[in-house]
Design a protein around this motif. Sequence first.
Motif, mmCIF file in Angstrom:
data_model
loop_
_atom_site.group_PDB
_atom_site.id
_atom_site.type_symbol
_atom_site.label_atom_id
_atom_site.label_comp_id
_atom_site.label_asym_id
_atom_site.label_seq_id
_atom_site.Cartn_x
_atom_site.Cartn_y
_atom_site.Cartn_z
ATOM 1 N N ILE B 50 19.605 26.442 15.730
ATOM 2 C CA ILE B 50 20.317 25.167 15.689
ATOM 3 C C ILE B 50 19.928 24.422 14.422
ATOM 4 O O ILE B 50 18.838 24.637 13.867
ATOM 5 N N ARG B 51 20.816 23.565 13.957
ATOM 6 C CA ARG B 51 20.534 22.681 12.833
ATOM 7 C C ARG B 51 20.434 21.251 13.359
ATOM 8 O O ARG B 51 21.002 20.925 14.403
ATOM 9 N N PRO B 52 19.747 20.349 12.659
ATOM 10 C CA PRO B 52 19.451 19.022 13.205
ATOM 11 C C PRO B 52 20.653 18.106 13.359
ATOM 12 O O PRO B 52 20.516 17.032 13.945
ATOM 13 N N ASP B 53 21.826 18.494 12.881
ATOM 14 C CA ASP B 53 22.995 17.635 13.061
ATOM 15 C C ASP B 53 23.710 17.913 14.385
ATOM 16 O O ASP B 53 24.734 17.294 14.683
ATOM 17 N N VAL B 54 23.148 18.821 15.190
ATOM 18 C CA VAL B 54 23.724 19.191 16.486
ATOM 19 C C VAL B 54 22.686 18.953 17.573
ATOM 20 O O VAL B 54 21.509 19.266 17.387
ATOM 21 N N SER B 55 23.063 18.409 18.709
ATOM 22 C CA SER B 55 22.094 18.109 19.765
ATOM 23 C C SER B 55 21.950 19.253 20.771
ATOM 24 O O SER B 55 20.957 19.319 21.498
ATOM 25 N N GLU B 56 22.930 20.126 20.838
ATOM 26 C CA GLU B 56 22.853 21.233 21.785
ATOM 27 C C GLU B 56 23.698 22.394 21.289
ATOM 28 O O GLU B 56 24.765 22.214 20.712
ATOM 29 N N LYS B 57 23.183 23.601 21.558
ATOM 30 C CA LYS B 57 23.936 24.807 21.225
ATOM 31 C C LYS B 57 23.746 25.813 22.337
ATOM 32 O O LYS B 57 22.618 26.038 22.774
ATOM 33 N N LYS B 58 24.844 26.409 22.790
ATOM 34 C CA LYS B 58 24.774 27.340 23.913
ATOM 35 C C LYS B 58 25.363 28.674 23.502
ATOM 36 O O LYS B 58 26.437 28.730 22.902
ATOM 37 N N GLU B 59 24.645 29.743 23.835
ATOM 38 C CA GLU B 59 25.158 31.092 23.619
ATOM 39 C C GLU B 59 24.812 31.918 24.860
ATOM 40 O O GLU B 59 23.661 32.287 25.074
ATOM 41 N N GLY B 60 25.830 32.143 25.680
ATOM 42 C CA GLY B 60 25.604 32.881 26.920
ATOM 43 C C GLY B 60 24.651 32.137 27.843
ATOM 44 O O GLY B 60 24.868 30.963 28.148
ATOM 45 N N ARG B 61 23.563 32.783 28.246
ATOM 46 C CA ARG B 61 22.599 32.146 29.153
ATOM 47 C C ARG B 61 21.552 31.323 28.399
ATOM 48 O O ARG B 61 20.698 30.691 29.032
ATOM 49 N N PHE B 62 21.611 31.312 27.080
ATOM 50 C CA PHE B 62 20.597 30.643 26.261
ATOM 51 C C PHE B 62 21.156 29.354 25.672
ATOM 52 O O PHE B 62 22.247 29.337 25.105
ATOM 53 N N THR B 63 20.390 28.266 25.807
ATOM 54 C CA THR B 63 20.782 26.961 25.287
ATOM 55 C C THR B 63 19.613 26.345 24.542
ATOM 56 O O THR B 63 18.480 26.373 25.027
#
Lengths: 115, 113
Positions: B50-63
């Motif tokens: 993740i980069r600091p301009d995003v608060s959340e990132k989800k890929e499949g079962r991983f967030t």
Amino acid sequence: DAGVTQSPTHLIKTRGQQVTLRCSPKSGHDTVSWYQQALGQGPQFIFQYYEEEERQRGNFPDRFSGHQFPNYSSELNVNALLLGDSALYLCASSLAGTGQSTEAFFGQGTRLTVV
Amino acid sequence: QQQVKQSPQSLIVQKGGISIINCAYENTAFDYFPWYQQFPGKGPALLIAIRPDVSEKKEGRFTISFNKSAKQFSLHIMDSQPGDSATYFCAASGAGGYNKLIFGAGTRLAVHP
């Protein structure tokens, strides 16, 4: 597409000897970084090569040196081996970013044992 | 200031549960925060980043959840499986395109059936 490949996978050396480890980066990548991972710890940055020059270096003595070849592959050399140099040595390849960090992919590592 | 602090050191989760691993950093110049998964005798494998301009990132079962003001980020593994049993490392990389990774100490995750 081959990923990052390292050789050899295992190596046993005697204290005081010298060792050379090799790394071929992922296709399309131009930057190679080397890390040392002691048992049960996180990888520690040794140095990074880009355009055949050492671009950054971590807190490791001069016994640790490296080289990058025109095809972007790299070598890590360690002289005067100490027992404490026993570790998993990891190579990571990436594409040089334009002012921004990019993804780094690791090889399977070389397990060095110094006896 | 270059450290990344990771907790817990070890974690036991039942199959189907949620695994949560936390990391904190000090250097506000970090611009990239990856998570790696490592199995015994293998090199770390990039899991999600993740980069600091995003608060959340989800890929499949991983967030990844990212809190820039608190300088903290965490990995959530939903529906944890025995095959997820591995050591997980958070890392941070600074600006400038140098891709020098500073790693946390690692979390050994065991998912029990």
